[in-house]
Design a protein around this motif. Structure first.
Motif, PDB file in Angstrom:
ATOM      1  N   PHE A 108       0.828  -1.203   0.000  1.00 39.54           N
ATOM      2  CA  PHE A 108       0.000   0.000   0.000  1.00 39.54           C
ATOM      3  C   PHE A 108       0.868   1.260   0.000  1.00 39.54           C
ATOM      4  O   PHE A 108       0.534   2.255  -0.654  1.00 39.54           O
ATOM      5  N   ILE A 109       1.981   1.215   0.740  1.00 37.32           N
ATOM      6  CA  ILE A 109       2.889   2.366   0.705  1.00 37.32           C
ATOM      7  C   ILE A 109       3.508   2.507  -0.686  1.00 37.32           C
ATOM      8  O   ILE A 109       3.704   3.631  -1.191  1.00 37.32           O
ATOM      9  N   LEU A 110       3.815   1.350  -1.311  1.00 38.69           N
ATOM     10  CA  LEU A 110       4.362   1.397  -2.663  1.00 38.69           C
ATOM     11  C   LEU A 110       3.366   2.008  -3.647  1.00 38.69           C
ATOM     12  O   LEU A 110       3.750   2.791  -4.532  1.00 38.69           O
ATOM     13  N   LYS A 111       2.102   1.686  -3.509  1.00 41.30           N
ATOM     14  CA  LYS A 111       1.078   2.261  -4.385  1.00 41.30           C
ATOM     15  C   LYS A 111       0.991   3.770  -4.184  1.00 41.30           C
ATOM     16  O   LYS A 111       0.877   4.551  -5.162  1.00 41.30           O
ATOM     17  N   LEU A 112       1.045   4.216  -2.930  1.00 41.20           N
ATOM     18  CA  LEU A 112       1.030   5.652  -2.670  1.00 41.20           C
ATOM     19  C   LEU A 112       2.266   6.337  -3.247  1.00 41.20           C
ATOM     20  O   LEU A 112       2.181   7.461  -3.789  1.00 41.20           O
ATOM     21  N   MET A 113       3.411   5.681  -3.163  1.00 45.57           N
ATOM     22  CA  MET A 113       4.637   6.247  -3.703  1.00 45.57           C
ATOM     23  C   MET A 113       4.564   6.354  -5.227  1.00 45.57           C
ATOM     24  O   MET A 113       4.999   7.369  -5.818  1.00 45.57           O
ATOM     25  N   LEU A 114       4.010   5.336  -5.897  1.00 44.84           N
ATOM     26  CA  LEU A 114       3.894   5.389  -7.352  1.00 44.84           C
ATOM     27  C   LEU A 114       2.890   6.461  -7.790  1.00 44.84           C
ATOM     28  O   LEU A 114       3.102   7.153  -8.810  1.00 44.84           O
ATOM     29  N   ASP A 115       1.800   6.604  -7.042  1.00 44.22           N
ATOM     30  CA  ASP A 115       0.851   7.677  -7.348  1.00 44.22           C
ATOM     31  C   ASP A 115       1.491   9.053  -7.163  1.00 44.22           C
ATOM     32  O   ASP A 115       1.236   9.992  -7.946  1.00 44.22           O
ATOM     33  N   PHE A 116       2.339   9.176  -6.142  1.00 45.53           N
ATOM     34  CA  PHE A 116       3.028  10.442  -5.904  1.00 45.53           C
ATOM     35  C   PHE A 116       4.011  10.752  -7.030  1.00 45.53           C
ATOM     36  O   PHE A 116       4.129  11.907  -7.478  1.00 45.53           O
ATOM     37  N   ALA A 117       4.723   9.695  -7.519  1.00 44.85           N
ATOM     38  CA  ALA A 117       5.702   9.918  -8.583  1.00 44.85           C
ATOM     39  C   ALA A 117       5.032  10.259  -9.913  1.00 44.85           C
ATOM     40  O   ALA A 117       5.587  11.013 -10.729  1.00 44.85           O
ATOM     41  N   SER A 118       3.839   9.712 -10.161  1.00 47.00           N
ATOM     42  CA  SER A 118       3.155   9.978 -11.433  1.00 47.00           C
ATOM     43  C   SER A 118       2.373  11.279 -11.434  1.00 47.00           C
ATOM     44  O   SER A 118       2.037  11.805 -12.496  1.00 47.00           O
ATOM     45  N   GLY A 121      -8.866  -3.093 -24.509  1.00 47.23           N
ATOM     46  CA  GLY A 121      -9.345  -1.930 -23.782  1.00 47.23           C
ATOM     47  C   GLY A 121      -8.212  -1.220 -23.074  1.00 47.23           C
ATOM     48  O   GLY A 121      -7.067  -1.673 -23.039  1.00 47.23           O
ATOM     49  N   GLU A 122      -8.537  -0.091 -22.463  1.00 47.19           N
ATOM     50  CA  GLU A 122      -7.507   0.656 -21.741  1.00 47.19           C
ATOM     51  C   GLU A 122      -7.058  -0.074 -20.495  1.00 47.19           C
ATOM     52  O   GLU A 122      -5.923   0.041 -20.063  1.00 47.19           O
ATOM     53  N   GLU A 123      -7.977  -0.837 -19.903  1.00 49.09           N
ATOM     54  CA  GLU A 123      -7.615  -1.561 -18.687  1.00 49.09           C
ATOM     55  C   GLU A 123      -6.764  -2.781 -18.991  1.00 49.09           C
ATOM     56  O   GLU A 123      -6.253  -3.421 -18.086  1.00 49.09           O
ATOM     57  N   GLY A 124      -6.646  -3.157 -20.268  1.00 50.07           N
ATOM     58  CA  GLY A 124      -5.851  -4.317 -20.607  1.00 50.07           C
ATOM     59  C   GLY A 124      -4.364  -4.092 -20.429  1.00 50.07           C
ATOM     60  O   GLY A 124      -3.600  -5.058 -20.347  1.00 50.07           O
ATOM     61  N   HIS A 125      -3.923  -2.852 -20.422  1.00 52.05           N
ATOM     62  CA  HIS A 125      -2.506  -2.556 -20.229  1.00 52.05           C
ATOM     63  C   HIS A 125      -2.207  -2.509 -18.733  1.00 52.05           C
ATOM     64  O   HIS A 125      -2.890  -1.818 -17.973  1.00 52.05           O
ATOM     65  N   LEU A 126      -1.189  -3.216 -18.372  1.00 46.38           N
ATOM     66  CA  LEU A 126      -0.779  -3.217 -16.969  1.00 46.38           C
ATOM     67  C   LEU A 126      -0.069  -1.906 -16.660  1.00 46.38           C
ATOM     68  O   LEU A 126       0.993  -1.613 -17.214  1.00 46.38           O
ATOM     69  N   THR A 127      -0.658  -1.125 -15.781  1.00 47.98           N
ATOM     70  CA  THR A 127      -0.016   0.110 -15.357  1.00 47.98           C
ATOM     71  C   THR A 127       1.051  -0.190 -14.319  1.00 47.98           C
ATOM     72  O   THR A 127       1.138  -1.295 -13.781  1.00 47.98           O
ATOM     73  N   ALA A 128       1.865   0.824 -14.031  1.00 47.28           N
ATOM     74  CA  ALA A 128       2.982   0.623 -13.098  1.00 47.28           C
ATOM     75  C   ALA A 128       2.489   0.305 -11.694  1.00 47.28           C
ATOM     76  O   ALA A 128       3.034  -0.570 -11.007  1.00 47.28           O
ATOM     77  N   ASP A 129       1.431   1.008 -11.267  1.00 47.01           N
ATOM     78  CA  ASP A 129       0.954   0.756  -9.907  1.00 47.01           C
ATOM     79  C   ASP A 129       0.386  -0.648  -9.762  1.00 47.01           C
ATOM     80  O   ASP A 129       0.622  -1.332  -8.762  1.00 47.01           O
ATOM     81  N   LYS A 130      -0.354  -1.130 -10.764  1.00 47.34           N
ATOM     82  CA  LYS A 130      -0.896  -2.482 -10.683  1.00 47.34           C
ATOM     83  C   LYS A 130       0.207  -3.534 -10.762  1.00 47.34           C
ATOM     84  O   LYS A 130       0.224  -4.508 -10.003  1.00 47.34           O
ATOM     85  N   ALA A 131       1.148  -3.349 -11.674  1.00 42.42           N
ATOM     86  CA  ALA A 131       2.197  -4.353 -11.867  1.00 42.42           C
ATOM     87  C   ALA A 131       3.094  -4.471 -10.640  1.00 42.42           C
ATOM     88  O   ALA A 131       3.354  -5.575 -10.144  1.00 42.42           O
ATOM     89  N   PHE A 132       3.580  -3.325 -10.137  1.00 38.40           N
ATOM     90  CA  PHE A 132       4.518  -3.375  -9.012  1.00 38.40           C
ATOM     91  C   PHE A 132       3.825  -3.823  -7.726  1.00 38.40           C
ATOM     92  O   PHE A 132       4.402  -4.570  -6.931  1.00 38.40           O
ATOM     93  N   VAL A 133       2.598  -3.373  -7.509  1.00 42.96           N
ATOM     94  CA  VAL A 133       1.869  -3.817  -6.307  1.00 42.96           C
ATOM     95  C   VAL A 133       1.580  -5.309  -6.383  1.00 42.96           C
ATOM     96  O   VAL A 133       1.726  -6.049  -5.396  1.00 42.96           O
ATOM     97  N   ALA A 134       1.190  -5.789  -7.561  1.00 45.01           N
ATOM     98  CA  ALA A 134       0.917  -7.217  -7.711  1.00 45.01           C
ATOM     99  C   ALA A 134       2.186  -8.037  -7.534  1.00 45.01           C
ATOM    100  O   ALA A 134       2.167  -9.098  -6.889  1.00 45.01           O
ATOM    101  N   LEU A 135       3.312  -7.568  -8.081  1.00 42.30           N
ATOM    102  CA  LEU A 135       4.570  -8.300  -7.902  1.00 42.30           C
ATOM    103  C   LEU A 135       4.990  -8.335  -6.436  1.00 42.30           C
ATOM    104  O   LEU A 135       5.526  -9.341  -5.954  1.00 42.30           O
TER     105      LEU A 135
END
Length: 489
Positions: A159-169, A390-404
């Motif tokens: 969750f902190i990683l997701k917040l950090m990626l949102d902050f960077a973007s 669709g647009e959701e078919g592309h893995l965004t950075a927040d989804k990919a890194f949080v999932a990993l």
């Protein structure tokens, strides 16, 4: 800061020249125990010079064998009392020539007292696990709390990683938020490390106490076994119980909390993955379900192999002890090679079982080691196929890194699961052997009465037997009856 916190003064205790210094952990403060600050003295002493035996401190009072063994023996006796283990309750009969007696006492003469055993009914088998839990529930509970905190803190990082990626973007957010998120990463890592090492410290200490209590109980039991019980417990079995079986139960204390938290950790990981990637995560769950039958089959065969291995090990240890005890006769008659062949034949059977168990362990370890990769592959592939175009078919950075990150957390319980299963199976077999041995029949201490006779009494006999009856086993007929004997010192 830790140095400024006052610690309670130690209770002055008079110690002899051969006694060690008291362990500083006994008077350490809470923060000192939490960070192991009390070990700094020993660490600095080891940095300045080579540590010697005199530099080590004494054990804590709660870790000494006298106290640990006494606590376990008390709870084990309660288990034996609840289980109503079969004991021979003697019924004294006075047989006369005019009395009709059964065939098994036709040879008795007038005036012989017979003791007929009357076994009490067994309600259930005594539980060794219950006695251990009652004896050491406190360190078990505290280690479980630290394990729970450690694994819960591991879910904070995604969750902190997701917040950090949102902050960077997002370039519109304040700069101080980045420093706050970085500080949260650091604090979470520190707390997780402290809780993890406290868990291992308490789990290993619990294993040490369990092993100490079991070794003391096995040793005391071996000194008071009856003749009938000694027939079923050889020297090799007793040695293996003290060295192997007790160690198996001690090793389980390190991983026992994975039995209840590994499923919880997997469930929480799958839940957070579903919140991140949607229903695609159920493809990974299907991969885990497909691996479950393999795990169950391997666990079943591993338990069977563990029982065979302990049987061969008991036989080999018994033969080795017999060879060592009769080594003079063996050397005199030049029987080294025949006995060597016998021992090596048993050892070959034991190695065959160990080889098969190693193959099964390699299969289950490799399967569950690759499981996180296959789960991640199935999840990402399903996510891309479901949302293709669709647009959701592309893995965004927040989804990919949080999932990993979540998949990395998932790898821990899946990797430790084969180790925990193997250790649990070994401990289960060892617990059965130990429970059967510790609940065996003992000698009746009331058969021999020790009395301190003053010298002025005129009775200078060292051993006195009046009307004694001797038998090899309680169900058998007496071999010596109505025996009177006086032995001078």
């Amino acid at each position: 800061v830790l140095v400024l916190i006052p610690e309670p003064l130690p209770t002055p205790v008079h110690r002899g020249e051969d006694e060690r210094r008291a362990c500083p952990e006994e008077r350490a403060s809470f923060l000192s125990r939490l960070t192991w600050w009390w070990m700094n003295g020993l660490v600095w002493r080891g940095w300045r010079k080579v540590l010697e035996d005199s530099d080590l401190t004494d054990l804590n009072e709660v870790d000494k064998s006298q106290k640990v063994a006494a606590i376990f023996n008390k709870n084990w006796k309660q288990e034996l009392h609840k289980a109503c283990a079969p004991t021979s309750v003697p019924i004294t009969r006075y047989v006369t020539l005019n009395e009709d007696v059964s065939e098994d006492v036709q040879d008795v003469t007038m005036g012989v007292h017979l003791k007929e055993p009357r076994p009490l009914p067994r309600r259930r088998e005594p539980s060794l696990l219950s006695a251990l839990v009652k004896s050491f529930w406190q360190p078990f509970l505290t280690s479980g709390v630290f394990k729970l905190l450690t694994d819960l803190l591991s879910f904070v990082n995604p969750f902190i990683l997701k917040l950090m990626l949102d902050f960077a973007s997002d370039g519109t957010q304040q700069a101080w938020l980045g420093y706050v998120y970085a500080t949260m990463f650091f604090v979470t890592a520190i707390l997780q490390s402290l809780c993890l090492h406290q868990y291992y410290n308490r789990a290993l200490t619990l294993g040490m106490r369990v092993r100490t209590a079991l070794i003391a109980a096995i040793y005391n039991k071996s000194l008071c076994l009856s003749n009938l019980a000694r027939r079923s417990s050889t020297v090799g079995e007793i040695v293996n119980m003290m060295s192997v079986d007790s160690q198996c139960l001690a090793d389980l204390c390190t991983f026992i909390h994975f039995l209840w938290f590994a499923p919880l950790q997997v469930f929480l990981t799958i839940l957070f993955l579903w919140l991140t990637m949607g229903p695609s995560v159920f493809a990974g769950v299907g991969v885990m379900i497909l691996l479950t039958p393999i795990n169950a089959a391997v666990a079943y065969f591993t338990e069977k192999l563990q029982i065979k291995q302990m049987t061969y090990k008991d036989t080999r240890t018994k033969l080795t002890n017999e060879v060592l005890n009769g080594i003079k006769v063996i050397k005199l008659y030049a029987w080294e090679i025949p006995f060597q062949r016998i021992i090596m034949a048993v050892r070959g059977q034991e190695l065959g079982v160990l080889r098969t168990a190693a193959y099964l362990s390699a299969i289950i370890a490799s399967t569950w080691t690759c499981a996180p990769f296959f789960v991640a592959l199935a999840t990402f592939t399903t996510f891309s196929l479901v949302h293709r175009g669709g647009e959701e078919g592309h893995l965004t950075a927040d989804k990919a890194f949080v999932a990993l990150t979540l998949f990395n957390i998932l790898s821990t319980p899946l990797t430790m699961l084969p180790v925990v299963i193997t250790s649990t199976i070994q401990a289960r077999v060892s617990a059965r052997r130990l429970s059967s041995f510790l609940s065996g029949e003992e000698l009746d201490p009331s058969d021999v009465v020790r009395v301190d006779v003053p010298p002025s009494s005129g009775d200078d006999d060292a051993v006195t037997m009046v009307g004694a009856t001797f038998t090899w086993d309680s169900p058998e007929r007496p071999v010596l009856s109505n025996l009177n004997l006086h032995i001078k010192p």
